[in-house]
Write a protein that holds these residues in place. Structure first.
Motif, short mmCIF file in Angstrom:
data_model
loop_
_atom_site.label_atom_id
_atom_site.label_comp_id
_atom_site.label_asym_id
_atom_site.label_seq_id
_atom_site.Cartn_x
_atom_site.Cartn_y
_atom_site.Cartn_z
N VAL A 217 38.55 -15.20 -54.11
CA VAL A 217 38.81 -16.04 -53.11
C VAL A 217 40.16 -16.93 -53.38
O VAL A 217 41.15 -17.19 -52.77
CB VAL A 217 37.70 -16.98 -52.69
N ASP A 218 40.07 -17.45 -54.72
CA ASP A 218 41.19 -18.11 -55.26
C ASP A 218 42.44 -17.65 -55.09
O ASP A 218 43.68 -17.99 -54.82
CB ASP A 218 40.83 -18.67 -56.60
N CYS B 154 46.90 -22.18 -46.28
CA CYS B 154 45.39 -21.54 -46.73
C CYS B 154 44.78 -22.24 -47.63
O CYS B 154 45.43 -22.62 -48.75
CB CYS B 154 45.92 -19.96 -46.83
N ARG B 155 43.56 -22.41 -47.40
CA ARG B 155 42.53 -22.92 -48.51
C ARG B 155 41.56 -22.07 -48.73
O ARG B 155 41.28 -21.31 -47.82
CB ARG B 155 42.07 -24.42 -47.90
N ARG B 156 40.75 -22.39 -49.72
CA ARG B 156 39.35 -21.59 -50.02
C ARG B 156 38.51 -21.42 -48.78
O ARG B 156 38.02 -20.58 -48.20
CB ARG B 156 38.43 -22.05 -50.99
N GLN B 157 38.42 -22.78 -47.84
CA GLN B 157 37.42 -22.68 -46.73
C GLN B 157 37.75 -21.72 -45.66
O GLN B 157 37.06 -21.45 -44.67
CB GLN B 157 37.11 -24.33 -46.50
N VAL C 195 31.62 -11.34 -40.78
CA VAL C 195 30.42 -11.24 -41.35
C VAL C 195 29.96 -12.61 -42.33
O VAL C 195 28.88 -12.68 -42.80
CB VAL C 195 30.11 -9.91 -42.33
N THR C 196 30.84 -13.66 -42.08
CA THR C 196 30.35 -14.98 -42.64
C THR C 196 30.34 -15.71 -41.49
O THR C 196 31.38 -15.61 -40.63
CB THR C 196 31.54 -15.30 -43.97
N GLU C 197 29.74 -16.58 -41.67
CA GLU C 197 29.69 -17.62 -40.61
C GLU C 197 30.85 -18.41 -40.56
O GLU C 197 31.20 -18.96 -41.62
CB GLU C 197 28.33 -18.48 -40.86
N THR C 198 31.59 -18.42 -39.36
CA THR C 198 32.83 -19.42 -39.19
C THR C 198 33.01 -19.78 -37.90
O THR C 198 32.62 -18.96 -36.77
CB THR C 198 33.95 -18.58 -39.56
N SER D 295 51.10 -28.21 -57.69
CA SER D 295 49.60 -28.31 -57.15
C SER D 295 49.47 -28.46 -55.89
O SER D 295 50.42 -29.30 -55.21
CB SER D 295 49.10 -29.67 -58.17
N PHE D 296 48.28 -28.33 -55.43
CA PHE D 296 47.94 -28.40 -53.98
C PHE D 296 46.25 -28.47 -53.84
O PHE D 296 45.77 -27.86 -54.83
CB PHE D 296 48.64 -27.23 -53.20
N ASP D 297 45.81 -28.69 -52.83
CA ASP D 297 44.40 -29.04 -52.53
C ASP D 297 44.05 -27.59 -52.31
O ASP D 297 44.22 -27.10 -51.02
CB ASP D 297 44.10 -30.09 -51.60
N MET D 298 43.43 -26.83 -53.26
CA MET D 298 42.84 -25.63 -52.92
C MET D 298 41.63 -25.80 -51.86
O MET D 298 41.31 -24.51 -51.12
CB MET D 298 41.95 -24.90 -53.94
N ASP D 299 41.02 -26.81 -51.59
CA ASP D 299 39.76 -26.83 -50.85
C ASP D 299 40.40 -27.81 -49.61
O ASP D 299 39.92 -27.90 -48.55
CB ASP D 299 38.64 -27.87 -51.38
#
Ligand code: MN
Length: 240
Positions: A11-12, A55-58, A70-73, A236-240
Motif C-alpha cells: 500500500v505504501d 494519494c494517501r494510504r486511505q 472489494v474493500t468497503e469505500t 516528507s508528506f502525510d501518508m495518512d
C-alpha cells in the motif's frame, strides 16, 4: 466478499508510485497506477478517484477483475479502472499498470510513427509499442476505457507488449513490479520527447532489438537506485 488485506508495505509503495508519477510529470490531475494484490492474484490495488499527487494510504482500494471494489469505500472509483482490471485478467505476468496522458507520447499515438528506443534507458521499447484504436471497439466514444468491454479490447491490443499507445488519449505501460511500471511510464515520456527532438535533426539510429533487450535487462537491475531518488525527491508528506 471481503478480501485479505494487502501487505501494508505494498500500500505504501503504491502511494509513493502515485506521487512519483506526478512529481516526474507523467500524470497530472488524471492518470493512475495500480499493483496486483500480493496474495490474491485476481485482486488489484488502485487509488480512489483522487489526483495521484494527493494519494494517501486511505485512498487505496482493492478491486476485482470486473472492476468492482472489494474493500468497503465511500469514495468514487476511477472511470478507467477497467484498463487495469482487464490487463491483469489477460496478462498473468503483469504485476503493475500505469495509465497516463503524458504529453510527448501523444504524437506517436495519433500518427503511424512508432515509439522506439533512442537510448539505453528505454530498452523496454525495443519490442515496439502496441496501438489501441478505441473506434474499432466502441465506435465514437468519449475516448475513455470505462467498461469491461473496452478494457478487454485494450488488453487485446496490448497483447504481450509492455506499452500500448491509445489514439487520441494517452498510453498504458505494464511491468513485473510497481517500480518497473513506474520506470517505464517515466522513460516512455522521456524517450518520446527525445525522439521528437531528434526527428528534427535527421534520420535516427535507434537501438536495435538485441541492444534494446540487453539494455533493458541491465537497467532493470538499477531501478531501485532511481526509485530511492524519486522517493527522496518527494520530501516528507502525510501518508495518512
Ligand atoms: Mn485516461
Amino acid at each position: 466478499m471481503p478480501v485479505t488485506a494487502p501487505d501494508s508495505s505494498l500500500v505504501d509503495k503504491l502511494v509513493f508510485a502515485n506521487r512519483i508519477l506526478y512529481d516526474q510529470g507523467v500524470v497530472d490531475g488524471l492518470g493512475h497506477a495500480s499493483v496486483r494484490h500480493d496474495t490474491v492474484p485476481d485482486v488489484f490495488l488502485l487509488s480512489c478517484n483522487r489526483a495521484p499527487g494527493l494519494c494517501r494510504r486511505q485512498d487505496i482500494v482493492c478491486y476485482d477483475l470486473d472492476g468492482q471494489a472489494v474493500t468497503e469505500t465511500a469514495q468514487r472509483s476511477y472511470l478507467e479502472r477497467f484498463i487495469h482490471a482487464e490487463i491483469y485478467r489477460a496478462r498473468p505476468d503483469v504485476v503493475a499498470v500505469v495509465h497516463s496522458h503524458s504529453p510527448s507520447v501523444i504524437p506517436f499515438a495519433i500518427t503511424q510513427k512508432d515509439l522506439r528506443p533512442v537510448f539505453h534507458m528505454s530498452g523496454f521499447l525495443g519490442e515496439g509499442s502496441a496501438r489501441f484504436e478505441i473506434r474499432d471497439a466502441g465506435g465514437n466514444t468519449d475516448m475513455l476505457v470505462s467498461s469491461s468491454y473496452l478494457g478487454q479490447a485494450l488488453a487485446r491490443s496490448l497483447g504481450g507488449k509492455s506499452c500500448v499507445l491509445m489514439r487520441g488519449h494517452g498510453s498504458t505501460v505494464v511491468g513485473t513490479s510497481l517500480e518497473q511500471a513506474v520506470y517505464r511510464a517515466i522513460y516512455a515520456e522521456i524517450n518520446a520527447k527525445l525522439q521528437l527532438a531528434a526527428h528534427g535533426l535527421g534520420p535516427i539510429t535507434f537501438l536495435n532489438e538485441e541492444e534494446a533487450q540487453l539494455a533493458a535487462a541491465a537497467n532493470d537491475t538499477q531501478i531501485p537506485r532511481s526509485w530511492n531518488l524519486w522517493v527522496q525527491r518527494l520530501g516528507s508528506f502525510d501518508m495518512d
